[in-house]
Design an enzyme around this catalytic site. Structure first.
Site, PDB file in Angstrom:
ATOM      1  N   ARG A 147      82.697  23.262  -6.087  1.00 28.13           N
ATOM      2  CA  ARG A 147      84.000  23.607  -5.524  1.00 28.13           C
ATOM      3  C   ARG A 147      85.019  23.595  -6.646  1.00 28.13           C
ATOM      4  O   ARG A 147      85.029  22.656  -7.458  1.00 28.13           O
ATOM      5  CB  ARG A 147      84.383  22.573  -4.460  1.00 28.13           C
ATOM      6  CG  ARG A 147      85.618  22.930  -3.663  1.00 28.13           C
ATOM      7  CD  ARG A 147      86.128  21.793  -2.842  1.00 28.13           C
ATOM      8  NE  ARG A 147      86.998  20.929  -3.624  1.00 28.13           N
ATOM      9  CZ  ARG A 147      87.809  20.032  -3.081  1.00 28.13           C
ATOM     10  NH1 ARG A 147      87.793  19.840  -1.764  1.00 28.13           N
ATOM     11  NH2 ARG A 147      88.589  19.302  -3.843  1.00 28.13           N
ATOM     12  N   TYR A 159      97.146  19.276  -3.727  1.00 26.85           N
ATOM     13  CA  TYR A 159      95.862  18.698  -3.328  1.00 26.85           C
ATOM     14  C   TYR A 159      94.771  19.106  -4.313  1.00 26.85           C
ATOM     15  O   TYR A 159      94.730  20.249  -4.779  1.00 26.85           O
ATOM     16  CB  TYR A 159      95.458  19.201  -1.912  1.00 26.85           C
ATOM     17  CG  TYR A 159      93.995  18.952  -1.722  1.00 26.85           C
ATOM     18  CD1 TYR A 159      93.062  19.971  -1.893  1.00 26.85           C
ATOM     19  CD2 TYR A 159      93.536  17.653  -1.519  1.00 26.85           C
ATOM     20  CE1 TYR A 159      91.712  19.709  -1.820  1.00 26.85           C
ATOM     21  CE2 TYR A 159      92.182  17.390  -1.432  1.00 26.85           C
ATOM     22  CZ  TYR A 159      91.271  18.422  -1.589  1.00 26.85           C
ATOM     23  OH  TYR A 159      89.936  18.151  -1.538  1.00 26.85           O
ATOM     24  N   ASP A 210      88.736  24.913  -1.398  1.00 26.70           N
ATOM     25  CA  ASP A 210      89.324  24.223  -0.251  1.00 26.70           C
ATOM     26  C   ASP A 210      90.813  24.553  -0.153  1.00 26.70           C
ATOM     27  O   ASP A 210      91.608  24.144  -0.994  1.00 26.70           O
ATOM     28  CB  ASP A 210      89.136  22.700  -0.434  1.00 26.70           C
ATOM     29  CG  ASP A 210      89.438  21.929   0.840  1.00 26.70           C
ATOM     30  OD1 ASP A 210      89.080  20.744   0.908  1.00 26.70           O
ATOM     31  OD2 ASP A 210      90.030  22.532   1.775  1.00 26.70           O
ATOM     32  N   HIS A 212      92.623  23.641   2.285  1.00 29.01           N
ATOM     33  CA  HIS A 212      93.153  22.360   2.794  1.00 29.01           C
ATOM     34  C   HIS A 212      94.256  22.556   3.829  1.00 29.01           C
ATOM     35  O   HIS A 212      95.272  21.860   3.815  1.00 29.01           O
ATOM     36  CB  HIS A 212      93.672  21.520   1.611  1.00 29.01           C
ATOM     37  CG  HIS A 212      93.319  20.070   1.734  1.00 29.01           C
ATOM     38  ND1 HIS A 212      94.260  19.092   1.928  1.00 29.01           N
ATOM     39  CD2 HIS A 212      92.137  19.428   1.675  1.00 29.01           C
ATOM     40  CE1 HIS A 212      93.684  17.907   1.993  1.00 29.01           C
ATOM     41  NE2 HIS A 212      92.394  18.089   1.845  1.00 29.01           N
ATOM     42  N   GLU A 236      87.445  27.053   2.499  1.00 27.41           N
ATOM     43  CA  GLU A 236      87.449  25.929   3.442  1.00 27.41           C
ATOM     44  C   GLU A 236      88.835  25.657   4.004  1.00 27.41           C
ATOM     45  O   GLU A 236      89.845  25.744   3.303  1.00 27.41           O
ATOM     46  CB  GLU A 236      86.958  24.690   2.715  1.00 27.41           C
ATOM     47  CG  GLU A 236      86.996  23.423   3.509  1.00 27.41           C
ATOM     48  CD  GLU A 236      86.618  22.228   2.679  1.00 27.41           C
ATOM     49  OE1 GLU A 236      85.969  22.399   1.633  1.00 27.41           O
ATOM     50  OE2 GLU A 236      87.021  21.116   3.049  1.00 27.41           O
ATOM     51  N   GLU A 262      86.539  19.264   8.903  1.00 26.27           N
ATOM     52  CA  GLU A 262      86.452  17.859   8.459  1.00 26.27           C
ATOM     53  C   GLU A 262      87.437  16.967   9.194  1.00 26.27           C
ATOM     54  O   GLU A 262      87.225  15.769   9.282  1.00 26.27           O
ATOM     55  CB  GLU A 262      86.652  17.748   6.954  1.00 26.27           C
ATOM     56  CG  GLU A 262      88.042  18.027   6.466  1.00 26.27           C
ATOM     57  CD  GLU A 262      88.145  17.924   4.968  1.00 26.27           C
ATOM     58  OE1 GLU A 262      87.311  18.530   4.264  1.00 26.27           O
ATOM     59  OE2 GLU A 262      89.045  17.222   4.491  1.00 26.27           O
ATOM     60  N   ARG A 283      82.237  21.691   9.293  1.00 26.36           N
ATOM     61  CA  ARG A 283      82.375  20.549   8.388  1.00 26.36           C
ATOM     62  C   ARG A 283      82.545  19.207   9.101  1.00 26.36           C
ATOM     63  O   ARG A 283      82.590  18.164   8.464  1.00 26.36           O
ATOM     64  CB  ARG A 283      83.546  20.777   7.432  1.00 26.36           C
ATOM     65  CG  ARG A 283      83.174  21.801   6.360  1.00 26.36           C
ATOM     66  CD  ARG A 283      84.191  21.980   5.296  1.00 26.36           C
ATOM     67  NE  ARG A 283      84.681  20.798   4.650  1.00 26.36           N
ATOM     68  CZ  ARG A 283      84.008  20.004   3.825  1.00 26.36           C
ATOM     69  NH1 ARG A 283      82.745  20.253   3.592  1.00 26.36           N
ATOM     70  NH2 ARG A 283      84.576  18.961   3.257  1.00 26.36           N
ATOM     71  N   GLU A 339      78.551  18.313   1.147  1.00 27.91           N
ATOM     72  CA  GLU A 339      79.496  17.934   0.092  1.00 27.91           C
ATOM     73  C   GLU A 339      79.061  16.618  -0.521  1.00 27.91           C
ATOM     74  O   GLU A 339      78.611  15.708   0.174  1.00 27.91           O
ATOM     75  CB  GLU A 339      80.900  17.780   0.687  1.00 27.91           C
ATOM     76  CG  GLU A 339      81.964  17.394  -0.339  1.00 27.91           C
ATOM     77  CD  GLU A 339      83.353  17.362   0.259  1.00 27.91           C
ATOM     78  OE1 GLU A 339      83.475  17.483   1.479  1.00 27.91           O
ATOM     79  OE2 GLU A 339      84.317  17.258  -0.512  1.00 27.91           O
ATOM     80  N   TRP A 402      99.404  18.866   3.611  1.00 26.65           N
ATOM     81  CA  TRP A 402      99.103  18.473   2.223  1.00 26.65           C
ATOM     82  C   TRP A 402      97.824  19.099   1.746  1.00 26.65           C
ATOM     83  O   TRP A 402      96.842  19.175   2.478  1.00 26.65           O
ATOM     84  CB  TRP A 402      98.981  16.959   2.165  1.00 26.65           C
ATOM     85  CG  TRP A 402      98.275  16.464   0.940  1.00 26.65           C
ATOM     86  CD1 TRP A 402      98.704  16.544  -0.365  1.00 26.65           C
ATOM     87  CD2 TRP A 402      96.993  15.834   0.907  1.00 26.65           C
ATOM     88  NE1 TRP A 402      97.777  15.998  -1.181  1.00 26.65           N
ATOM     89  CE2 TRP A 402      96.717  15.545  -0.438  1.00 26.65           C
ATOM     90  CE3 TRP A 402      96.062  15.481   1.881  1.00 26.65           C
ATOM     91  CZ2 TRP A 402      95.532  14.918  -0.847  1.00 26.65           C
ATOM     92  CZ3 TRP A 402      94.907  14.863   1.497  1.00 26.65           C
ATOM     93  CH2 TRP A 402      94.670  14.588   0.151  1.00 26.65           C
TER      94      TRP A 402
HETATM   95  C1  CS2 Z   1      88.747  17.264   1.070  1.00 26.82           C
HETATM   96  C2  CS2 Z   1      88.811  15.781   1.202  1.00 26.82           C
HETATM   97  O1  CS2 Z   1      86.583  16.917   0.265  1.00 26.82           O
HETATM   98  C3  CS2 Z   1      87.311  17.688   0.904  1.00 26.82           C
HETATM   99  O2  CS2 Z   1      86.956  18.754   1.398  1.00 26.82           O
HETATM  100  O3  CS2 Z   1      89.334  17.961   2.116  1.00 26.82           O
HETATM  101  O4  CS2 Z   1      88.825  15.254  -0.073  1.00 26.82           O
HETATM  102  C4  CS2 Z   1      90.000  15.236   1.957  1.00 26.82           C
HETATM  103  O5  CS2 Z   1      91.190  15.584   1.282  1.00 26.82           O
HETATM  104  C5  CS2 Z   1      89.864  13.731   2.051  1.00 26.82           C
HETATM  105  O6  CS2 Z   1      88.610  13.434   2.612  1.00 26.82           O
HETATM  106  C6  CS2 Z   1      90.961  13.155   2.910  1.00 26.82           C
HETATM  107  O7  CS2 Z   1      90.739  11.782   3.087  1.00 26.82           O
HETATM  108 MG    MG Z   2      88.290  19.698   2.630  1.00 29.31          MG
END
Ligand code: CS2
Ligand code: MG
Length: 402
Positions: A147, A159, A210, A212, A236, A262, A283, A339, A402
């Site tokens: 990634r 991020y 990502d 995010h 993602e 996620e 995810r 991941e 974020w």
């Molecule tokens: C991120 C995460 O790994 C990822 O895909 O989205 O690092 C996420 O920011 C953290 O798990 C938040 O606690």
């Molecule tokens: Mg993520």
């Protein structure tokens, strides 16, 4: 067999973890992860006050019934705290059952479907050059999927970009930090990142990115189209997914594969995304979605609609969850990718696990159960410290994802 005790081990070997240990009258115990990044003590209180008293005396083999008891019996449904607490119990019960039956946990999920579990790791940099170098470094370590994230000109500390060269750990001690976000430079810069990575690293490496949750559906559609020449494995979390139908707008405009989930904690967060095939990878992960029991139902539902798994595996998911995800990925048919953000050396000393990395894949150990132990003495030397995820504000000061 009866549950005789259950207790939490809350520790912070470089970052906070909540671990549930369930003990039985036959001396077999199970471990479950109850870590919810930035809200750890909410899950701990939910478990200590409202779940553990209800477990004592129950038969740990009754995994489904205990899951339903904790889900329906609470009356109030779903949400990250509740489902993470249920997950901690659920995974510990699967661990107990596999140990009692003297078999690795994947054998309770249908047995081995593959030798190893394809994983991806994180490459990042403050600028494109650093990010390219980081992708090359992880490829040299043997990763087949990477990634890539990088700093955005004019956007301070977004991020995915590490600070001061330290390994990326988003949760910061103390109250949430605030960062500034601007979408236009991001939309212009990310295609340049992947053009540079493809040019330097070739066509074979699987590349992921990502977003995010930071875009609107149409902005994500534009980014997906702009990334098509670089043939990403996935884009993602393109936009927030509370409104699942948003993803149909993205789908109409781009063939870049999409992964999300996620932050989901139940199948109902994602069933429209799946049944409309608006996503390619799910995810939603074991620790935040009610454990193996619920994740298996979600993965089986997804398999009907050509959706594969791509479970979350950041450092804020403990080695207990990583082990559970690897057993899960070893067994299920519609596995996509896992991941793998390696934990710190100290975390790996507290949680000793039987899984290993080899040439782009992770293999689970063959010992009975999850194959994870926790060194409680060492854990006690690293007590919990309050830590929060950052928040982000747009240039005009309004709060954004974020
Ligand atoms: C991120 C995460 O790994 C990822 O895909 O989205 O690092 C996420 O920011 C953290 O798990 C938040 O606690
Ligand atoms: Mg993520």
């Amino acid at each position: 067999m009866k549950i005789t005790a259950a207790r939490l081990i809350i520790c912070s070997p470089d970052r906070n973890f909540v671990t549930l240990k369930i003990e039985t009258d036959e001396g077999i115990y199970g471990l479950g992860d109850g870590t919810l990044n930035g809200r750890e003590l909410a899950v701990a209180a939910y478990l200590e006050e409202h779940v553990i008293p209800c477990l004592i005396g129950r038969d740990p083999f009754q995994i489904e019934d205990i899951w339903q008891y904790l889900y329906r019996g609470a009356y109030w449904r779903r949400g990250p705290v509740t489902m993470t607490a249920i997950a901690a119990v659920d995974v510990a019960l699967w661990d107990i059952k596999a140990k009692a039956l003297n078999t690795p946990l994947y054998n309770l999920l249908g047995g081995r479907s593959r030798q190893g579990v394809l994983v991806y790791t994180h490459a990042n940099g403050n600028d494109i050059a650093e990010a390219v170098e980081s992708v090359q470094q992880h490829m040299a370590e043997g990763y087949l999927a990477v990634r890539a994230q990088c700093g955005i000109p004019g956007v301070k500390s977004s991020y995915g970009v590490p600070k001061a060269g330290k390994p990326y750990e988003p949760a910061e001690r103390g109250l949430p930090s605030e960062s500034v976000w601007s979408t236009p430079p991001y939309l212009q810069h990310v295609p340049k990142l992947f053009a540079a990575v493809r040019n330097a690293c070739g066509d074979d490496v699987h590349l992921l990115h990502d977003v995010h949750h930071r875009l609107t559906p149409m902005e994500a559609a534009r980014l997906g189209k702009d990334l098509e020449p670089y043939r990403l494995f996935w884009m993602e979390d393109p936009c927030p997914a509370e409104l699942q139908e948003s993803f149909s707008l993205i789908r109409q405009h781009t063939t870049t594969p999409i992964a999300t989930g996620e932050v989901f904690n139940s199948i109902w967060d994602t069933h429209d995304l799946i049944r409309n095939q608006w996503i390619d990878y799910l995810r939603m992960t074991i620790v935040h979605a009610g454990g193996i029991t619920h994740a298996k139902k979600a993965a089986d539902f997804a398999s009907i609609y050509n959706v594969k798994t791509g479970f979350h595996g950041a450092t804020d998911l403990s080695p207990v969850t990583m082990a559970a995800a690897l057993h899960f990925g070893t067994a299920i048919h519609n596995f996509g990718i896992q991941e793998h953000m390696p934990h710190s050396k100290l975390t790996d000393e507290v949680f000793r696990s039987g899984y290993r990395f080899d040439a782009g894949y992770m293999m689970v150990g063959e010992e009975p159960g999850l194959g994870v132990e926790i060194d409680e003495k060492l854990a006690a030397r690293h007590p919990y410290k309050p830590a929060y995820l950052p928040i982000a504000r747009r240039l005009d000061g309004s709060l954004t994802d974020w």
